[in-house]
Design a protein around this motif. Structure first.
Motif, PDB file in Angstrom:
ATOM      1  N   ARG A 241       0.839  -1.203   0.000  1.00 55.50           N
ATOM      2  CA  ARG A 241       0.000   0.000   0.000  1.00 55.50           C
ATOM      3  C   ARG A 241       0.875   1.254   0.000  1.00 55.50           C
ATOM      4  N   HIS A 242       1.934   1.240   0.850  1.00 51.90           N
ATOM      5  CA  HIS A 242       2.831   2.405   0.893  1.00 51.90           C
ATOM      6  C   HIS A 242       3.447   2.657  -0.485  1.00 51.90           C
ATOM      7  N   VAL A 243       3.911   1.586  -1.121  1.00 55.98           N
ATOM      8  CA  VAL A 243       4.535   1.740  -2.437  1.00 55.98           C
ATOM      9  C   VAL A 243       3.529   2.339  -3.429  1.00 55.98           C
ATOM     10  N   ARG A 244       2.298   1.821  -3.399  1.00 52.88           N
ATOM     11  CA  ARG A 244       1.268   2.334  -4.321  1.00 52.88           C
ATOM     12  C   ARG A 244       1.039   3.829  -4.093  1.00 52.88           C
ATOM     13  N   VAL A 245       0.927   4.202  -2.806  1.00 52.67           N
ATOM     14  CA  VAL A 245       0.672   5.610  -2.482  1.00 52.67           C
ATOM     15  C   VAL A 245       1.825   6.488  -2.970  1.00 52.67           C
ATOM     16  N   TYR A 246       3.064   6.096  -2.629  1.00 55.25           N
ATOM     17  CA  TYR A 246       4.219   6.908  -3.028  1.00 55.25           C
ATOM     18  C   TYR A 246       4.317   7.010  -4.551  1.00 55.25           C
ATOM     19  N   GLU A 247       4.117   5.889  -5.226  1.00 53.23           N
ATOM     20  CA  GLU A 247       4.329   5.892  -6.673  1.00 53.23           C
ATOM     21  C   GLU A 247       3.242   6.659  -7.414  1.00 53.23           C
ATOM     22  N   SER A 248       2.097   6.861  -6.730  1.00 51.17           N
ATOM     23  CA  SER A 248       1.076   7.659  -7.400  1.00 51.17           C
ATOM     24  C   SER A 248       1.122   9.101  -6.892  1.00 51.17           C
ATOM     25  N   GLY A 249       2.263   9.462  -6.265  1.00 50.82           N
ATOM     26  CA  GLY A 249       2.478  10.849  -5.865  1.00 50.82           C
ATOM     27  C   GLY A 249       1.832  11.223  -4.538  1.00 50.82           C
ATOM     28  N   GLY A 250       1.332  10.248  -3.769  1.00 51.92           N
ATOM     29  CA  GLY A 250       0.655  10.540  -2.504  1.00 51.92           C
ATOM     30  C   GLY A 250       1.608  10.590  -1.318  1.00 51.92           C
ATOM     31  N   ARG A 251       1.038  10.839  -0.143  1.00 53.73           N
ATOM     32  CA  ARG A 251       1.793  10.886   1.106  1.00 53.73           C
ATOM     33  C   ARG A 251       1.250   9.863   2.077  1.00 53.73           C
ATOM     34  N   ILE A 252       2.131   9.287   2.878  1.00 55.23           N
ATOM     35  CA  ILE A 252       1.678   8.383   3.936  1.00 55.23           C
ATOM     36  C   ILE A 252       1.614   9.194   5.228  1.00 55.23           C
ATOM     37  N   GLU A 253       0.465   9.152   5.888  1.00 57.19           N
ATOM     38  CA  GLU A 253       0.344   9.827   7.171  1.00 57.19           C
ATOM     39  C   GLU A 253       0.635   8.823   8.271  1.00 57.19           C
ATOM     40  N   GLN A 254       1.280   9.279   9.340  1.00 53.67           N
ATOM     41  CA  GLN A 254       1.481   8.371  10.468  1.00 53.67           C
ATOM     42  C   GLN A 254       0.131   8.105  11.109  1.00 53.67           C
ATOM     43  N   GLU A 255      -0.258   6.831  11.136  1.00 50.26           N
ATOM     44  CA  GLU A 255      -1.566   6.515  11.697  1.00 50.26           C
ATOM     45  C   GLU A 255      -1.585   5.111  12.271  1.00 50.26           C
ATOM     46  N   THR A 256      -2.638   4.869  13.043  1.00 47.93           N
ATOM     47  CA  THR A 256      -2.855   3.550  13.621  1.00 47.93           C
ATOM     48  C   THR A 256      -3.887   2.849  12.763  1.00 47.93           C
ATOM     49  N   ARG A 257      -3.578   1.601  12.355  1.00 50.89           N
ATOM     50  CA  ARG A 257      -4.490   0.889  11.466  1.00 50.89           C
ATOM     51  C   ARG A 257      -4.902  -0.447  12.067  1.00 50.89           C
ATOM     52  N   LEU A 258      -5.949  -1.014  11.479  1.00 49.99           N
ATOM     53  CA  LEU A 258      -6.439  -2.319  11.927  1.00 49.99           C
ATOM     54  C   LEU A 258      -6.302  -3.309  10.793  1.00 49.99           C
ATOM     55  N   PHE A 259      -6.002  -4.546  11.120  1.00 48.96           N
ATOM     56  CA  PHE A 259      -5.970  -5.592  10.100  1.00 48.96           C
ATOM     57  C   PHE A 259      -7.301  -6.316  10.118  1.00 48.96           C
ATOM     58  N   GLU A 260      -7.854  -6.497   8.924  1.00 52.56           N
ATOM     59  CA  GLU A 260      -9.131  -7.193   8.810  1.00 52.56           C
ATOM     60  C   GLU A 260      -8.874  -8.561   8.220  1.00 52.56           C
ATOM     61  N   ALA A 261      -9.069  -9.604   9.013  1.00 53.81           N
ATOM     62  CA  ALA A 261      -8.720 -10.953   8.556  1.00 53.81           C
ATOM     63  C   ALA A 261      -9.572 -11.364   7.356  1.00 53.81           C
ATOM     64  N   SER A 262     -10.834 -10.904   7.326  1.00 56.87           N
ATOM     65  CA  SER A 262     -11.733 -11.361   6.258  1.00 56.87           C
ATOM     66  C   SER A 262     -11.268 -10.904   4.879  1.00 56.87           C
ATOM     67  N   SER A 263     -10.673  -9.700   4.798  1.00 52.54           N
ATOM     68  CA  SER A 263     -10.265  -9.195   3.487  1.00 52.54           C
ATOM     69  C   SER A 263      -8.757  -9.258   3.284  1.00 52.54           C
ATOM     70  N   GLY A 264      -8.004  -9.485   4.369  1.00 57.18           N
ATOM     71  CA  GLY A 264      -6.546  -9.475   4.275  1.00 57.18           C
ATOM     72  C   GLY A 264      -5.990  -8.059   4.126  1.00 57.18           C
ATOM     73  N   LYS A 265      -6.834  -7.039   4.394  1.00 58.67           N
ATOM     74  CA  LYS A 265      -6.388  -5.652   4.210  1.00 58.67           C
ATOM     75  C   LYS A 265      -6.258  -4.932   5.552  1.00 58.67           C
ATOM     76  N   THR A 266      -5.592  -3.784   5.545  1.00 60.50           N
ATOM     77  CA  THR A 266      -5.545  -2.943   6.741  1.00 60.50           C
ATOM     78  C   THR A 266      -6.379  -1.698   6.443  1.00 60.50           C
ATOM     79  N   ARG A 267      -6.975  -1.131   7.488  1.00 60.68           N
ATOM     80  CA  ARG A 267      -7.704   0.134   7.265  1.00 60.68           C
ATOM     81  C   ARG A 267      -7.422   1.094   8.417  1.00 60.68           C
ATOM     82  N   ALA A 268      -7.557   2.380   8.102  1.00 58.06           N
ATOM     83  CA  ALA A 268      -7.201   3.405   9.084  1.00 58.06           C
ATOM     84  C   ALA A 268      -8.143   3.338  10.280  1.00 58.06           C
ATOM     85  N   MET A 269      -7.595   3.490  11.501  1.00 56.49           N
ATOM     86  CA  MET A 269      -8.403   3.473  12.710  1.00 56.49           C
ATOM     87  C   MET A 269      -8.425   4.877  13.306  1.00 56.49           C
TER      88      MET A 269
END
Ligand code: ADP
Ligand code: MG
Length: 485
Positions: A241-269
């Protein structure tokens, strides 16, 4: 497992640092006498102090201090003889006091080291930044009622060791190896049961990516992961996700995230709180904690042999390859089982039986070695039956299967099923002759130069003797008979 991520604009390195919360093995909580058993009815293990009744004072549990020091020593870490408990202020329904007692500027354990082994045969050392003691919070139960939430304070005030690593890991495999190694050390020490399903060991995973040779970039923290498999998925997802954000010109914000086992993804908390948000200050109800040398040395001399030491001993004494030794010492029970069987027997043969046949069987049945259907003594007896020629190693495989099912000792099975190896030359010769009489064409071909048929003959005679003919004897006698004319 990736080490480098190949993006569209070049390579990226993953950077990982872990904060592990390990529940201290102790009958009572960190600052109260309430019990700590898992799975009890809600709010049955709560002292007035844990519920933050006004005027209740903390009393430090010496057992928890001892466990933290023991763990620090097991992690080759510096023990701080002077440490301070601080209040970390925040509001949450499962934190009745409105603050958590933790250690902030002066933790009980300072820098340490953990060695990890990787699948390509290499080893690395991961630096520990610190280990501090703190209270666990209670638990909010949101699934008991359609509109109400409940609070269970059984866990409130239970002692945790927070073990913080440096950002030294660079792949999900390294992070997984680190968690497994740490868990193994904690279990050897008896300072945490390492049970991730019950939440006794929980990981916060910090992930960032960077260009080769670049400084660190912003990290995201994925909270409360309770299985190694989920941790691997979370790291892979987050780094990409970080690579995708950086490569599309975005910024990563320092944040706390949750892992969702059902989707295998993380989302911002939530966006990451800063240290100053917590308004840390030394707890006025607790004096600084001071340890004397004798206390620390007593603990040091009572430490058990730890996985790394045991591994070196297995390599030196038993001549095992590093890989096998590493696996056999991962938990104490397996190491003990191995050593019981290996006593007076060929160490490599024993390692082979334990690591292939026994581990395979345990894995299939979902059992631990502590309730193995085959005892160390019985496995030793089976290996002896092969060694003294009573059974062939081929037959031993099927005896092993019967032992798994019945728990019987191997000799009883061999006798009952008539599986003893036939070494009597006369009996073997008779079987050879019968096969040769039935297949004169093959005999002629062999004698005409097709010596490769020997294997086929061996198979036929083995079949005729139910696999019991001694293989060496059979092969010698067969060659003799086939070349006679
Ligand atoms: P906090 O409690 O604010 O999360 P800690 O100091 O307890 O801070 O933990 C920080 C964790 O983050 C450590 O394990 C550290 O190794 C890790 N970390 C720090 N910087 C990075 C980074 N750039 N990328 C990945 N992990 C990092
Ligand atoms: Mg953190």
């Amino acid at each position: 497992m990736v080490h480098w991520i190949e993006g569209q604009t070049g390579l990226w390195e993953i950077v990982i640092g872990l904060e592990i919360h390990a529940q201290v093995t102790s009958r009572a909580k960190l600052f109260s006498g309430a019990a700590t058993s898992f799975g009890r009815a809600p709010n049955t293990q709560v002292a007035l102090f844990d519920a933050a009744f006004p005027g209740m004072l903390p009393v430090i549990n010496a057992k928890c201090i001892e466990q933290a020091v023991r763990t620090g020593l097991g992690l080759n870490a510096h023990i701080n003889k002077y440490s301070v408990f601080a209040r970390k202020n925040y509001f949450y329904a499962d934190l009745p006091a409105g603050y958590q007692i933790s250690q902030h500027e002066l933790p009980i354990v300072g820098p340490g080291l953990v060695a990890i082994d990787l699948s390509d045969g290499t080893s690395r050392t991961i630096r520990i930044e610190r280990l501090h003691l703190e209270q666990d919070a209670g638990k909010s139960l949101h699934d008991r009622h359609p509109t109400l939430s409940f609070i269970d304070l059984n866990r409130a005030g239970v002692a945790l060791m927070e073990i913080v690593s440096q950002p030294d890991m660079h792949s999900s495999e390294e992070a997984a190896a680190y968690v497994r190694k740490l868990r193994s050390i904690l279990r050897y020490l008896g300072s945490c049961d390492g049970n991730m399903q019950e939440g006794s060991l929980r990981c916060d995973v910090n992930v960032s990516v960077r260009r080769p040779d670049e400084g660190f970039r912003t990290r995201c923290e994925i909270k409360n992961i309770n299985s190694v498999r989920f941790m691997i998925q979370a790291i892979e997802y987050e780094a990409h996700r970080h690579v995708r954000v950086y490569e599309s010109g975005g910024r990563i914000e320092q944040e706390t995230r949750l892992f969702e086992a059902s989707s295998g993804k993380t989302r911002a908390m939530r966006s990451k709180e800063m240290v100053h948000d917590y308004r840390y200050f030394p707890d006025p109800d607790l004096p600084p904690l001071t340890l004397d040398d004798a206390f620390i040395e007593d603990i040091r001399t009572s430490l058990p042999e730890l996985p790394d030491q045991k591994k070196s001993r297995f390599i030196n004494i038993y001549g095992l390859p590093a890989y096998a030794a590493g696996i056999l010492v991962e938990d104490r029970e397996t190491a003990e089982y191995y050593e019981t069987v290996a006593k007076g027997r060929d160490p490599k043969t024993v390692a082979n039986w334990v690591m292939t046949s026994l581990f395979g069987a345990l894995h299939r049945s979902g059992r631990e070695i502590s309730d193995s259907p085959i005892s160390a003594d019985h496995l030793g007896q089976l290996i002896d039956l092969i060694g003294d020629g009573t059974i062939s190693s081929h037959i031993a495989k099927s005896v092993f299967e019967s032992m798994l099912e019945t728990g019987q000792e191997p000799l009883a099975i061999v006798t009952a099923k008539g599986l003893k190896q036939v070494t009597d030359s006369k009996v073997i010769e008779q079987a050879i002759d019968a096969v040769m009489r039935r297949h004169p064409d093959k005999v002629a071909l062999y004698r005409g130069g097709q010596v490769k048929l020997l294997g086929w003959f061996i198979g036929q005679v083995m079949k005729a003797t139910d696999g019991k003919a001694n293989p060496t004897k059979l092969s010698t006698l067969l060659k003799e008979r086939l070349t006679e004319s």
